[in-house]
Motif scaffolding. Structure first.
Motif, PDB file in Angstrom:
ATOM      1  N   TRP A  40     -11.495  24.355  10.483  1.00  0.00           N
ATOM      2  CA  TRP A  40     -12.224  24.419   9.210  1.00  0.00           C
ATOM      3  C   TRP A  40     -11.931  25.738   8.484  1.00  0.00           C
ATOM      4  N   VAL A  41     -11.842  26.811   9.230  1.00  0.00           N
ATOM      5  CA  VAL A  41     -11.572  28.111   8.628  1.00  0.00           C
ATOM      6  C   VAL A  41     -10.145  28.184   8.082  1.00  0.00           C
ATOM      7  N   ILE A  42      -9.198  27.630   8.821  1.00  0.00           N
ATOM      8  CA  ILE A  42      -7.778  27.807   8.497  1.00  0.00           C
ATOM      9  C   ILE A  42      -7.259  26.780   7.500  1.00  0.00           C
ATOM     10  N   ASN A  43      -7.622  25.505   7.678  1.00  0.00           N
ATOM     11  CA  ASN A  43      -7.003  24.414   6.918  1.00  0.00           C
ATOM     12  C   ASN A  43      -7.739  24.193   5.591  1.00  0.00           C
ATOM     13  N   TYR A  44      -7.461  25.024   4.627  1.00  0.00           N
ATOM     14  CA  TYR A  44      -8.169  24.944   3.349  1.00  0.00           C
ATOM     15  C   TYR A  44      -7.769  23.699   2.555  1.00  0.00           C
ATOM     16  N   LYS A  45      -6.535  23.221   2.719  1.00  0.00           N
ATOM     17  CA  LYS A  45      -6.111  22.024   1.994  1.00  0.00           C
ATOM     18  C   LYS A  45      -6.895  20.792   2.440  1.00  0.00           C
ATOM     19  N   ARG A  46      -7.096  20.674   3.742  1.00  0.00           N
ATOM     20  CA  ARG A  46      -7.882  19.551   4.250  1.00  0.00           C
ATOM     21  C   ARG A  46      -9.348  19.710   3.856  1.00  0.00           C
ATOM     22  N   ARG A  47      -9.844  20.946   3.846  1.00  0.00           N
ATOM     23  CA  ARG A  47     -11.211  21.188   3.384  1.00  0.00           C
ATOM     24  C   ARG A  47     -11.378  20.687   1.958  1.00  0.00           C
ATOM     25  N   ARG A  48     -10.406  20.971   1.129  1.00  0.00           N
ATOM     26  CA  ARG A  48     -10.481  20.580  -0.277  1.00  0.00           C
ATOM     27  C   ARG A  48     -10.454  19.057  -0.414  1.00  0.00           C
ATOM     28  N   ARG A  49      -9.590  18.402   0.349  1.00  0.00           N
ATOM     29  CA  ARG A  49      -9.510  16.931   0.267  1.00  0.00           C
ATOM     30  C   ARG A  49     -10.817  16.290   0.697  1.00  0.00           C
ATOM     31  N   PHE A  50     -11.391  16.795   1.797  1.00  0.00           N
ATOM     32  CA  PHE A  50     -12.650  16.213   2.254  1.00  0.00           C
ATOM     33  C   PHE A  50     -13.769  16.467   1.258  1.00  0.00           C
ATOM     34  N   ALA A  51     -13.821  17.670   0.696  1.00  0.00           N
ATOM     35  CA  ALA A  51     -14.869  17.991  -0.273  1.00  0.00           C
ATOM     36  C   ALA A  51     -14.794  17.059  -1.474  1.00  0.00           C
ATOM     37  N   GLN A  52     -13.583  16.694  -1.868  1.00  0.00           N
ATOM     38  CA  GLN A  52     -13.423  15.773  -2.989  1.00  0.00           C
ATOM     39  C   GLN A  52     -13.944  14.382  -2.619  1.00  0.00           C
ATOM     40  N   SER A  53     -13.604  13.907  -1.417  1.00  0.00           N
ATOM     41  CA  SER A  53     -14.092  12.608  -0.959  1.00  0.00           C
ATOM     42  C   SER A  53     -15.612  12.621  -0.815  1.00  0.00           C
ATOM     43  N   TYR A  54     -16.145  13.722  -0.334  1.00  0.00           N
ATOM     44  CA  TYR A  54     -17.587  13.859  -0.161  1.00  0.00           C
ATOM     45  C   TYR A  54     -18.310  13.754  -1.500  1.00  0.00           C
ATOM     46  N   ALA A  55     -17.785  14.427  -2.513  1.00  0.00           N
ATOM     47  CA  ALA A  55     -18.404  14.371  -3.843  1.00  0.00           C
ATOM     48  C   ALA A  55     -18.350  12.960  -4.409  1.00  0.00           C
ATOM     49  N   GLU A  56     -17.259  12.234  -4.138  1.00  0.00           N
ATOM     50  CA  GLU A  56     -17.114  10.874  -4.662  1.00  0.00           C
ATOM     51  C   GLU A  56     -18.166   9.934  -4.070  1.00  0.00           C
ATOM     52  N   VAL A  57     -18.398  10.024  -2.769  1.00  0.00           N
ATOM     53  CA  VAL A  57     -19.355   9.113  -2.140  1.00  0.00           C
ATOM     54  C   VAL A  57     -20.792   9.549  -2.395  1.00  0.00           C
ATOM     55  N   LEU A  58     -20.991  10.852  -2.619  1.00  0.00           N
ATOM     56  CA  LEU A  58     -22.336  11.351  -2.867  1.00  0.00           C
ATOM     57  C   LEU A  58     -22.821  10.983  -4.264  1.00  0.00           C
ATOM     58  N   GLY A  59     -21.864  10.821  -5.184  1.00  0.00           N
ATOM     59  CA  GLY A  59     -22.218  10.455  -6.550  1.00  0.00           C
ATOM     60  C   GLY A  59     -22.622  11.633  -7.412  1.00  0.00           C
ATOM     61  N   ARG A  60     -22.448  12.831  -6.905  1.00  0.00           N
ATOM     62  CA  ARG A  60     -22.764  14.051  -7.646  1.00  0.00           C
ATOM     63  C   ARG A  60     -22.034  15.214  -6.985  1.00  0.00           C
ATOM     64  N   HIS A  61     -22.033  16.345  -7.669  1.00  0.00           N
ATOM     65  CA  HIS A  61     -21.428  17.527  -7.068  1.00  0.00           C
ATOM     66  C   HIS A  61     -22.383  18.110  -6.022  1.00  0.00           C
ATOM     67  N   PRO A  62     -21.959  18.204  -4.767  1.00  0.00           N
ATOM     68  CA  PRO A  62     -22.852  18.766  -3.742  1.00  0.00           C
ATOM     69  C   PRO A  62     -23.058  20.257  -3.954  1.00  0.00           C
ATOM     70  N   THR A  63     -24.149  20.745  -3.442  1.00  0.00           N
ATOM     71  CA  THR A  63     -24.377  22.188  -3.497  1.00  0.00           C
ATOM     72  C   THR A  63     -23.386  22.876  -2.558  1.00  0.00           C
ATOM     73  N   SER A  64     -23.257  24.157  -2.700  1.00  0.00           N
ATOM     74  CA  SER A  64     -22.339  24.912  -1.841  1.00  0.00           C
ATOM     75  C   SER A  64     -22.731  24.773  -0.370  1.00  0.00           C
ATOM     76  N   THR A  65     -24.037  24.806  -0.108  1.00  0.00           N
ATOM     77  CA  THR A  65     -24.515  24.669   1.271  1.00  0.00           C
ATOM     78  C   THR A  65     -24.203  23.291   1.818  1.00  0.00           C
ATOM     79  N   GLU A  66     -24.434  22.245   1.020  1.00  0.00           N
ATOM     80  CA  GLU A  66     -24.120  20.876   1.457  1.00  0.00           C
ATOM     81  C   GLU A  66     -22.639  20.715   1.727  1.00  0.00           C
ATOM     82  N   ARG A  67     -21.824  21.234   0.830  1.00  0.00           N
ATOM     83  CA  ARG A  67     -20.380  21.084   0.988  1.00  0.00           C
ATOM     84  C   ARG A  67     -19.880  21.789   2.237  1.00  0.00           C
ATOM     85  N   ARG A  68     -20.326  23.021   2.469  1.00  0.00           N
ATOM     86  CA  ARG A  68     -19.859  23.767   3.641  1.00  0.00           C
ATOM     87  C   ARG A  68     -20.320  23.128   4.938  1.00  0.00           C
TER      88      ARG A  68
END
Length: 295
Positions: A40-68
């Motif tokens: 999680w610390v090293i692979n920032y590209k995968r972090r970004r891809r998952f965060a995008q998928s997470y926002a799509e299924v959540l239906g809104r922009h998650p908070t920073s705490t939720e995303r992390r």
């Protein structure tokens, strides 16, 4: 599988087995959580891809705490699932089966009692490869559908399972472009067939699909396996695979989507079942977003 792949996978398996012997099952799980944190610390590209998928299924922009927190949980669970898959053949069948449970198992057993097999409609959510192996330990004949580009590591481990345990030898893995007759044969031989229907696009022109609304947009979901099950008189059930702490796994069977004995109009039955399927996917993915497997 090339000789180099077999050699390298063998080394990975040997190393993981050594960790199991050194740390035990609980220690290996803790190691997996730690290793997932490093990824999680090293692979920032995968972090970004998952965060995008997470926002799509959540239906809104998650908070920073939720995303992390959710992204970290995704990395840790994914790493632990891979570790468990690598050492599953090192556990006794009784110990491995003790880590697995089926919620609403009566839905599956009632379907199998009809002696026409069962189709479990899955989604890209949770460790399906682990599910298939554990279900074999409970005495089910299991078949799954995979992509032809699937990694060699899973093929290598499947060979090990088949050699180590006779229960695994009955596991069948078919490709996404499998001919319908192979699926019919599985049902007629009493198999539980599972596949993910929530595709992002239809790859082959002959594949049947239904357009349904899911996560705020209309998507094409594959309906071919469901139609084949219906024509064969095979019950259709929806399921989700949930990974839990300590290498515990649970297959949640939500409901029966189609009872073939009560269907008069195939198109209408499939269309209604797909709406229910999509609604359940929305609910379960939003409840456990860390288990998303397609990012």
């Amino acid at each position: 599988m090339t000789a180099w792949e077999r050699f390298s996978f063998g080394l990975i398996h040997l190393f993981t087995r050594g960790l199991l012997l050194l740390l035990g099952l609980r220690g290996l799980y803790a190691f997996g959580r730690w290793f997932g944190f490093l990824e999680w610390v090293i692979n920032y590209k995968r972090r970004r891809r998952f965060a995008q998928s997470y926002a799509e299924v959540l239906g809104r922009h998650p908070t920073s705490t939720e995303r992390r927190s959710t992204t970290l949980e995704h990395f840790q669970r994914t790493r632990c699932d891979k570790l468990f898959y690598m050492i599953l053949d090192c556990l006794s069948p009784a110990r491995a089966a003790g880590l697995f449970g089926i919620e609403n198992r009566h839905l599956l057993d009632e379907a199998m009692a009809r002696e026409r097999g069962a189709y479990v409609a899955l989604s890209h959510h949770g460790p399906h490869h682990v599910t298939a192996m554990l279900m074999c330990l409970l005495g089910y004949k299991v078949a799954g559908v995979r992509d032809r580009r699937e990694g060699g590591l899973r093929r290598y481990m499947h060979e090990r399972f088949a050699q180590r345990f006779p229960q695994y030898a009955q596991l069948r893995m078919m490709y996404a472009d499998t001919y319908p007759r192979d699926i019919y044969r599985c049902y007629q031989e009493g198999y539980v067939l599972g596949s993910a229907m929530d595709v992002t696009r239809v790859r082959l022109p002959h594949q049947r699909y239904e357009e349904v609304e899911c996560f705020g947009e209309v998507r094409p979901f594959l309906s071919g396996p469901m139609r084949i099950a219906l024509r064969n008189g095979t019950p259709v059930i929806q399921g989700f695979m949930i990974s839990e702490p300590g290498f515990h796994y649970r297959l949640v069977l939500t409901e029966s989507l189609i009872d073939p004995d009560r269907v008069e109009d195939e198109d209408a039955a499939v269309a209604e079942a797909m709406k229910t399927y999509a609604a359940n996917v929305e609910a379960y993915v939003r409840a456990t977003p860390a288990l998303i497997t397609r990012t």
